[in-house]
Scaffold this active site. Structure first.
Site: not given
Lengths: 277, 277
Positions: A92-94
């Site tokens: 998700a590369k949050r």
């Protein structure tokens, strides 16, 4: 999943393969479009065909999110289907400030509060400590921090040398190292950056690395192992397109299995070479 | 929304206020919990009470995403409700490689393909050019790139000096400047970093800046305007908690309006002082 359990799965399955589930409705075999949830049907068949050959699955959240509520349902159903002996990664590369990061952590980690139950999530480090730490506060859940990515643009900032002679990705590893442990923190390191694994291992000798870029993106599994493997293996090597889109016909799951098997065999050799199995 | 339209709204409404919709179901007035979609009901009343006083709304995507498919529905309904004379910002802080970034762009920009129709999205720059550019390929849509954020952890990496004497956030502005224009690119700069606005304006004199951190986070509106305003205003100043949680009773919308009005009045003074209106 704990670090010990993950290592156990690697040794049992003789594999450190992660299968990316970047499932694009525009790319899956046409016959699946007759089903109510084609993305889920595709994932189901891929998982059934590969789960004894890989130790992890990594759904790319963008591919679900762009289909809104419907996509989120496909993601939830897909996650439920993944066997418990596979490590799950929400790609998700949050990265956001404290209270927002906590919300994302709940979304991906906290089943009891209506969230999903992934083992890990990929996290962008740009906003610093308070954007990473909320993901480290759950038992047996992991933050996988972007260090050196496999894309072309990675050189724009990640290789910037600071005044102490560190590249930004090194500084990210050195700093985040203090925020978690080898039991809840991994790093993303692209397979296309073989030469950099030596530098990474200098700063993070024991951590697991999630390695995209083998297969369609052209990274070499052998280089990754030569420079990146440690005594616990310490690698989860991801392949996506080369596996899930190996065929666009009715035999897609069978062909996916063939590709996964070929990679598993190479990985088995590397594990034997390194005296891990 | 185009840059010219945004400037027109600022001059007409005599405001450059952005209202953050970080709507937490645990914090909204209890009586709303009887509705089928309490988060939407809350947002509806906030929007109705404030849309003549602000020029933008910024839903924080984490607060919707953690509720899964249901949350995504609340987000979609909320977005549909925002009047067309308000600029909409999906505060998602996404950042991923090319094909994935394109998926996120579709999720937030592409109504015709089943996505939402936001005017803009916040983007993390760590992965470089191919992670930002896909958001710049839609007509009249904007990427709002994280430069210098308002949280404590921002100093961990964003202030790192490189060998040319630039801090990382400066390098981000200088580099990304070449990827878009003042008509499709903004920067996030925290209000808590007043002194840094001079540096930012050296590198991006004409761009709009999205400024969180006024209100609950303690940033000064006056400092932001003194150092950050340009001849087109060039600022969207966000307040969230001080407005949407001004009261937890039945009067929450009324109190939200009072807070928004107080900020709008201060902004009007600043716009007059700068001869913009």
């Amino acid at each position: 999943m704990t670090r010990a359990e993950l290592i156990h799965e690697i040794k049992t399955k003789r594999s450190f393969l992660c299968v990316g589930l970047d499932t694009d409705i525009a790319k899956i075999p046409e016959f699946l479009l007759d089903y109510e949830d084609p993305v889920y049907e595709f994932n189901k068949r891929i998982i059934e065909a590969t789960s004894d050959l890989c130790v992890a699955y990594k759904p790319n959240i963008a591919f679900y999110e762009y289909r809104g509520a419907e996509g989120w349902n496909s993601l939830q159903k897909t996650w439920s289907l993944i066997p418990s002996n596979c490590f799950t990664i929400a790609d998700a590369k949050r990265g956001d400030i404290g209270n927002t990061a906590s919300m994302y952590a709940r979304a991906f980690f906290d089943e009891e509060q209506g969230g999903l139950g992934f083992d890990s999530i990929t996290v962008a480090p740009y906003m610093g400590e308070d954007s990473v730490k909320p993901f480290l506060e759950f038992d047996n859940k992991w933050a996988i921090v972007l260090a050196l990515t496999s894309n072309q643009g990675s050189a724009d900032f990640q290789n910037t040398l600071d005044q102490d002679g560190y590249q930004l990705f090194e500084k990210v590893i050195v700093k985040t190292n203090g925020w978690g442990t080898e039991k809840n923190l991994m790093y993303v390191v692209g397979a296309t950056r073989g030469e950099a694994f030596k530098t990474i291992r200098k700063h993070a000798p024991n951590h697991f690395l999630l390695v995209p870029g083998v297969g369609a993106q052209g990274g070499s599994l052998e280089d990754v192992c030569n420079y990146g493997m440690n005594e616990d293996c310490g690698l989860l090597v991801n392949a996506t397109r080369s596996i899930i889109y190996a065929s666009d016909g009715k035999d897609f799951a069978e062909k996916a299995r063939e590709e996964a098997l070929a990679l598993q065999k190479q990985m088995e050799s590397e594990l034997i070479k390194a005296n891990i199995i």
